[in-house]
Design a protein around this motif. Structure first.
Motif, short mmCIF file in Angstrom:
data_model
loop_
_atom_site.label_atom_id
_atom_site.label_comp_id
_atom_site.label_asym_id
_atom_site.label_seq_id
_atom_site.Cartn_x
_atom_site.Cartn_y
_atom_site.Cartn_z
N VAL A 4 0.84 -1.10 0.08
CA VAL A 4 -0.02 0.09 -0.05
C VAL A 4 0.99 1.24 -0.14
CG1 VAL A 4 -1.84 1.45 1.36
CG2 VAL A 4 -1.96 -1.05 1.40
N VAL A 5 0.58 2.15 -0.93
CA VAL A 5 1.20 3.45 -0.97
C VAL A 5 0.34 4.70 -0.79
CG1 VAL A 5 3.35 2.59 -2.18
CG2 VAL A 5 1.26 3.63 -3.55
N ILE A 6 0.69 5.57 -0.21
CA ILE A 6 -0.21 6.72 0.16
C ILE A 6 0.61 8.00 -0.23
CG2 ILE A 6 -1.46 8.08 1.98
CD1 ILE A 6 -1.71 5.67 3.50
N THR A 7 -0.01 8.73 -1.22
CA THR A 7 0.66 9.60 -1.95
C THR A 7 0.23 11.02 -1.30
OG1 THR A 7 -0.59 9.37 -4.04
CG2 THR A 7 1.55 8.38 -3.87
N GLY A 8 0.27 11.43 -0.26
CA GLY A 8 0.16 12.69 0.33
C GLY A 8 -1.36 12.89 0.53
N ASP A 9 -1.37 14.22 1.62
CA ASP A 9 -2.56 14.72 1.80
C ASP A 9 -3.61 13.82 2.74
OD1 ASP A 9 -1.83 17.26 0.90
OD2 ASP A 9 -3.64 17.41 -0.73
N LEU A 10 -3.14 13.17 3.51
CA LEU A 10 -3.77 12.18 4.25
C LEU A 10 -4.86 12.98 5.05
CD1 LEU A 10 -0.94 10.88 3.89
CD2 LEU A 10 -1.57 9.32 5.72
N ILE A 11 -4.53 14.02 5.57
CA ILE A 11 -5.22 14.61 6.84
C ILE A 11 -5.49 16.23 6.31
CG2 ILE A 11 -4.84 13.02 8.61
CD1 ILE A 11 -2.71 16.13 8.25
N VAL B 200 -3.00 17.20 14.79
CA VAL B 200 -3.01 15.67 15.41
C VAL B 200 -4.28 15.31 16.54
CG1 VAL B 200 -1.63 13.96 16.41
CG2 VAL B 200 -0.59 15.29 14.81
N SER B 201 -4.34 16.28 17.32
CA SER B 201 -5.14 16.23 18.23
C SER B 201 -6.93 16.46 17.60
CB SER B 201 -5.38 17.29 19.41
OG SER B 201 -5.33 18.64 18.91
N ALA B 202 -7.07 17.02 16.71
CA ALA B 202 -8.28 17.38 16.02
C ALA B 202 -8.67 16.29 15.33
CB ALA B 202 -8.36 18.72 15.33
N ARG B 203 -7.59 15.46 14.79
CA ARG B 203 -7.84 14.42 13.64
C ARG B 203 -7.62 12.81 14.29
NH1 ARG B 203 -9.83 17.96 11.12
NH2 ARG B 203 -11.51 17.12 12.66
N ALA B 204 -7.30 12.85 15.65
CA ALA B 204 -6.76 11.52 16.20
C ALA B 204 -8.05 10.50 15.91
CB ALA B 204 -6.78 11.76 17.78
N ASN B 205 -9.16 10.60 16.01
CA ASN B 205 -10.23 9.60 15.67
C ASN B 205 -10.56 9.56 14.26
OD1 ASN B 205 -10.64 9.21 18.57
ND2 ASN B 205 -12.28 10.68 18.57
N ASN C 149 0.80 18.55 0.34
CA ASN C 149 0.92 19.96 0.78
C ASN C 149 0.25 20.11 2.14
OD1 ASN C 149 -1.21 19.46 -1.19
ND2 ASN C 149 -1.73 21.57 -0.96
N HIS C 150 -0.96 19.31 2.44
CA HIS C 150 -1.80 19.75 3.68
C HIS C 150 -1.28 19.36 4.72
CE1 HIS C 150 -5.85 21.15 1.98
NE2 HIS C 150 -5.18 21.03 1.05
N TYR D 151 3.54 19.67 10.88
CA TYR D 151 4.12 18.77 10.21
C TYR D 151 4.67 17.56 10.84
CZ TYR D 151 7.24 16.92 6.51
OH TYR D 151 8.09 15.94 5.52
N ALA D 152 5.73 18.14 11.93
CA ALA D 152 6.44 17.11 12.53
C ALA D 152 5.71 16.21 13.55
CB ALA D 152 7.38 17.78 13.56
N GLU D 153 4.72 16.70 13.99
CA GLU D 153 3.74 15.71 14.89
C GLU D 153 3.08 14.81 13.92
OE1 GLU D 153 4.21 18.85 15.16
OE2 GLU D 153 4.17 19.56 17.08
N TRP D 154 2.67 15.02 12.57
CA TRP D 154 2.17 14.23 11.78
C TRP D 154 3.07 13.48 11.22
CZ3 TRP D 154 -2.59 12.88 11.80
CH2 TRP D 154 -3.63 13.65 12.05
N MET D 155 4.26 13.61 11.10
CA MET D 155 5.25 12.68 10.63
C MET D 155 5.46 11.58 11.64
SD MET D 155 5.95 13.54 7.50
CE MET D 155 4.08 14.13 7.62
N GLN D 156 5.56 12.03 13.09
CA GLN D 156 5.70 10.95 14.05
C GLN D 156 4.29 10.09 14.08
OE1 GLN D 156 6.31 12.92 17.89
NE2 GLN D 156 6.41 11.28 19.06
N ALA D 157 3.24 10.97 14.30
CA ALA D 157 1.92 9.93 13.96
C ALA D 157 1.87 8.92 12.95
CB ALA D 157 0.53 11.25 14.00
N PHE D 158 2.00 9.41 11.88
CA PHE D 158 2.12 8.45 10.63
C PHE D 158 3.09 7.27 11.01
CE2 PHE D 158 1.46 12.03 7.24
CZ PHE D 158 0.11 12.00 7.75
N ARG D 159 4.12 7.55 11.54
CA ARG D 159 5.15 6.29 11.87
C ARG D 159 4.67 5.58 12.74
NH1 ARG D 159 9.06 10.39 10.43
NH2 ARG D 159 9.83 9.89 8.17
#
Length: 374
Positions: free
Chosen positions: A182-189, A193-198, A218-219, A225-233
């Motif tokens: 599976v590949v995800i090519t951006g703009d997941l959210i 992070v707190s608003a989109r957790a669920n 871009n989104h 950004y840094a928090e989202w990279m951590q959340a993705f991982r």
């Protein structure tokens, strides 16, 4: 820019549609102000709840505002066309046509049609995407990867409009296709992070034998950004930021590279760098590049990429509008392109930004790509 264009179109509609109505002056003023406010609703909402990228208001309210804004845009196009025809009729002195084009009911009727189309468009924009399956032939693809199945998700835009329940359905549809990767090519959210957790949580259930690989769009840069990279991982995704990974099968290798998004420049973060992404990669292995935007496809092809997977364009949203979106993206907007020996696939995306949530004639998609040797 969107607000400026919307405001100009709103003023045009007030002049050509609202003001000629046989209503009292105060009523026309109120209607005119409402139309202008609708054009500016992204900025108005952002002052009180969330941001322009992520309005934090109820789903139904987002849908209503999105329907109204789309109605404004489509109405403006209809009225502009009618006025252009009226001007042409005057110039050529087509006396029989003039009364029809001047009819008092015509422009309000165009607005009503625009409303119906917009409501349909928002309904389509919120629909769960259906799978689209394609085959891509790659030069030098090892026999071990013949029939290898790559599932591409892009532009999920998890938000208050496309909530966790919607994301869960997308995940269910994706897993049912049994991809190898599976590949995800951006703009997941859209949002913090707190608003989109669920809303983001269901993506942890994506599974494939060779894992889930993601890049930024871009989104991701618009909020934490840094928090989202951590959340993705943290969800088990392998995030490629100007780097690559290699998939092994029966001694053969396939390189998956990923680059960042150009909007990174606004935030002092690394710009897309394909050279860095491919540093140390097996020179004999075919390269699949994950690049959120398709605009650099020609340059990427020149660097030996075999297959580029992109999104960003949402397929242009609306038939006809895709021609404008194409111009802003190097001539690429939707589907498969052959670019100097490289195949580019631009997905319409699974979701879309809540600020412009319409799809008319441009369905969302989950893309399953089967690799074949060429």
């Amino acid at each position: 820019m969107l607000s400026v264009i919307g405001c100009l179109l709103a003023l045009y509609l007030v002049w050509r549609v609202i003001w000629p109505l046989r209503l009292s002056r105060p009523v026309r003023i109120v209607l005119g102000l409402l139309v202008v406010a609708l054009a500016l609703h992204h900025r108005i909402v952002a002052q009180f709840a969330g941001t322009m990228a992520s309005p934090e208001i109820p789903t139904a309210m987002i849908a209503v505002l999105a329907t109204g804004f789309t109605t404004l845009l489509i109405s403006a196009v209809f009225v502009l066309v009618l006025d252009a025809l009226l001007l042409i009729a005057r110039l050529v002195r087509a006396q029989r046509v003039l009364p029809m084009l001047r009819a008092a009911w015509l422009r309000p009727a165009a607005g009503t049609l625009a409303l119906l189309l917009s409501a349909y468009g928002i309904w389509q924009g919120m629909a769960v995407p259906k799978p689209r399956q394609i085959e891509v032939a790659i030069d030098g693809l090892p026999a071990a990867f013949d029939g290898y199945r790559v599932l591409q998700l892009t532009d999920i835009h998890a938000s208050r409009l496309l909530t966790g329940a919607w994301v869960e359905k997308v995940v269910t549809e994706s897993n049912a296709l049994h991809p190898d990767l599976v590949v995800i090519t951006g703009d997941l959210i859209d949002g913090s992070v707190s608003a989109r957790a669920n809303d983001f949580a269901p993506l942890a259930s994506l599974h494939a034998p060779d894992g889930v690989i993601a890049i930024t769009g871009n989104h991701e840069y618009y909020a934490q950004y840094a928090e989202w990279m951590q959340a993705f991982r943290g969800q088990g995704m392998q995030v490629l930021e100007n780097t690559h990974t290699q998939v092994q099968r029966d001694g053969a290798t396939l390189t998956i590279a990923g680059v960042t998004d150009p909007v990174a420049a606004r935030y002092g973060l690394p710009m897309p760098d394909l050279t860095a992404a491919l540093a140390g990669a097996d020179p004999q292995a075919p390269v699949i590049l994950l690049d959120h935007r398709p605009v650099e496809a020609r340059a990427n092809a020149a660097k030996g990429v075999a297959l580029q997977l992109s999104g960003h364009t949402h397929g242009g949203h609306i038939l006809g509008m895709d021609q404008l979106v194409k111009r802003a993206n190097g001539g690429f907007v939707s589907g498969r392109y052959e670019v100097n020996g490289m195949t580019l696939y631009v997905s319409n995306g699974a979701g879309l930004w809540p600020g412009f949530a319409a799809r008319i004639g441009v369905p969302s998609e989950i893309t399953l790509i089967t690799l074949r040797p060429r």
